[in-house]
Design an enzyme around this catalytic site. Structure first.
Site, short mmCIF file in Angstrom:
data_model
loop_
_atom_site.label_atom_id
_atom_site.label_comp_id
_atom_site.label_asym_id
_atom_site.label_seq_id
_atom_site.Cartn_x
_atom_site.Cartn_y
_atom_site.Cartn_z
N THR A 1 -4.32 -5.71 10.75
CA THR A 1 -5.69 -5.70 10.25
C THR A 1 -6.08 -7.10 9.75
OG1 THR A 1 -5.57 -3.39 9.67
CG2 THR A 1 -7.05 -4.73 8.33
N VAL B 1 -9.74 7.80 10.14
CA VAL B 1 -10.35 6.63 9.50
C VAL B 1 -9.46 6.19 8.35
CG1 VAL B 1 -12.38 5.73 8.30
CG2 VAL B 1 -12.67 7.48 10.08
N GLY B 2 -9.18 4.89 8.28
CA GLY B 2 -8.37 4.34 7.20
C GLY B 2 -9.21 3.76 6.07
N GLY C 1 -2.66 -2.36 5.04
CA GLY C 1 -1.48 -1.53 4.77
C GLY C 1 -1.77 -0.08 5.09
N THR C 2 -1.03 0.79 4.45
CA THR C 2 -1.14 2.23 4.70
C THR C 2 -2.48 2.73 4.18
OG1 THR C 2 1.19 2.18 4.06
CG2 THR C 2 0.25 4.32 4.59
N GLY C 3 -3.45 2.83 5.07
CA GLY C 3 -4.83 3.06 4.65
C GLY C 3 -5.03 4.27 3.76
N1 ASP Z 1 -5.23 -0.42 6.56
C1 ASP Z 1 -5.36 -0.21 7.97
C2 ASP Z 1 -5.66 1.26 8.22
O1 ASP Z 1 -5.08 2.10 7.57
C3 ASP Z 1 -4.15 -0.57 8.77
C4 ASP Z 1 -3.55 -1.94 8.50
O2 ASP Z 1 -3.88 -2.59 7.51
O3 ASP Z 1 -2.71 -2.40 9.31
O4 ASP Z 1 -6.42 1.57 9.12
#
Ligand code: ASP
Length: 305
Positions: free
Chosen positions: A172, A201-202, A224-226
């Site tokens: 991202t 959706v994140g 990160g982990t959305g």
């Molecule tokens: N935060 C993004 C999502 O969850 C993914 C990422 O940051 O790599 O869509």
């Protein structure tokens, strides 16, 4: 990091568990350096922070090395579904799009939502239709797909997993900036997760989660982990800590990353406060990032370096 210089910026290209010491990150570093340089030049020419974050994220969307725009990861059906958001710290004006497949620059569409529609967020086909109605650049969905992302999807399908992008390839993208007038802005753009369920959706397009800006407090862009960044209400919580507690920016961001970890997530953020202080923390092994220091010098890092 601290600064009395009013112009500051930071960008990221995703956080994850890359072994930064043993990986060849030269191309990513060069791209981040060049894009931060463009943002800096724009701010020095007198442009506002909103223009700077939009330009830098647009450049990152054009770059196939990152999971946004060209080179975005693919969903379970082998399609791109792109999310982006932008926020203006002057008045908390904001725009976001999710699940777009035809807008060439999702971040530009997010800005158009903010400035040229009475709304804040558009989804899917309606967002792509708005892109066309507003005369923004449109592409066929295949434009975004690279060979590497296709292979990643095949691997993920074979293993039957949904892969957080930061567990395979990065990442991202996002930008935060403070302009010469002291105004803050943030923007973030992503393809989300490899092999994600269509429609997922994140945090990226969720204002107050993955993207946030307020001149009174800070501008923040997350990766990160959305799901966990949404649960943490990351951007709004950083704002609240700065507004209502004695915490400084680094502490506020670190405490929120602890919350993300508590929910089982990993990642990082880039943040800039109203004084121009930067914080670029992450709790994964690495986060691609670049910034402008107090002397106007561009720094680039991937791991703890
Ligand atoms: N935060 C993004 C999502 O969850 C993914 C990422 O940051 O790599 O869509």
């Amino acid at each position: 990091m601290s600064s009395s210089s009013p112009i500051r910026l930071a960008i990221h290209g995703g956080a994850g568990d890359l072994d930064a010491v043993n990986s060849d990150t030269r191309a990513h570093r060069a791209a981040l350096h060049a894009i931060a340089g463009e943002g800096l030049a724009l701010l020095r020419s007198g442009a506002g922070s909103l223009d700077a974050v939009e330009l830098m994220v647009q450049r990152l969307e054009e770059c196939p090395l990152f999971n946004a725009g060209v080179g975005a990861v693919l969903n379970r059906d082998g399609q791109v579904e792109l999310d982006a958001a932008i926020m203006d710290g002057r008045d908390r004006a904001c725009g976001a799009v999710t699940g777009v497949q035809r807008a060439k620059y999702p971040v530009r569409l997010a800005r158009a939502v903010m400035e040229r529609s009475p709304h804040v967020m558009f989804m899917g086909a309606g967002a792509d239709a708005l892109n066309r109605e507003l005369g923004l650049e449109e592409v066929a969905p295949e434009y975004f797909i690279t060979e590497e992302r296709f292979h990643q999807l095949k691997e993920a399908r074979a293993k039957g997993v949904i892969v957080l992008d930061h567990d395979s390839a990065f990442g991202t993208v996002g930008a935060v900036a403070r302009d010469a007038q002291g105004h803050l802005a943030a923007a973030t753009s992503t393809g989300g997760l490899t092999n994600k369920h269509p429609g997922r959706v994140g945090d990226t397009p969720i204002i107050g989660a993955g993207t946030f800006a307020d001149d009174q407090t800070a501008a923040v862009s997350c990766t990160g982990t959305g799901e966990c960044f949404i649960r943490a209400g990351f951007g709004f919580a950083v704002d609240a800590r700065l507004r209502y507690t004695p915490a400084d920016l680094a502490t506020a961001c670190a405490e929120q990353l602890d919350a993300v970890r508590g929910y089982g997530g990993r990642g990082g953020c880039i943040a800039i406060d109203r004084h121009g202080l930067l914080a670029l923390p992450f709790n994964s092994r690495a986060m691609y990032r670049a910034w402008v220091d107090a002397d106007g010098v561009i720094g680039v890092a991937v791991g703890e370096d």
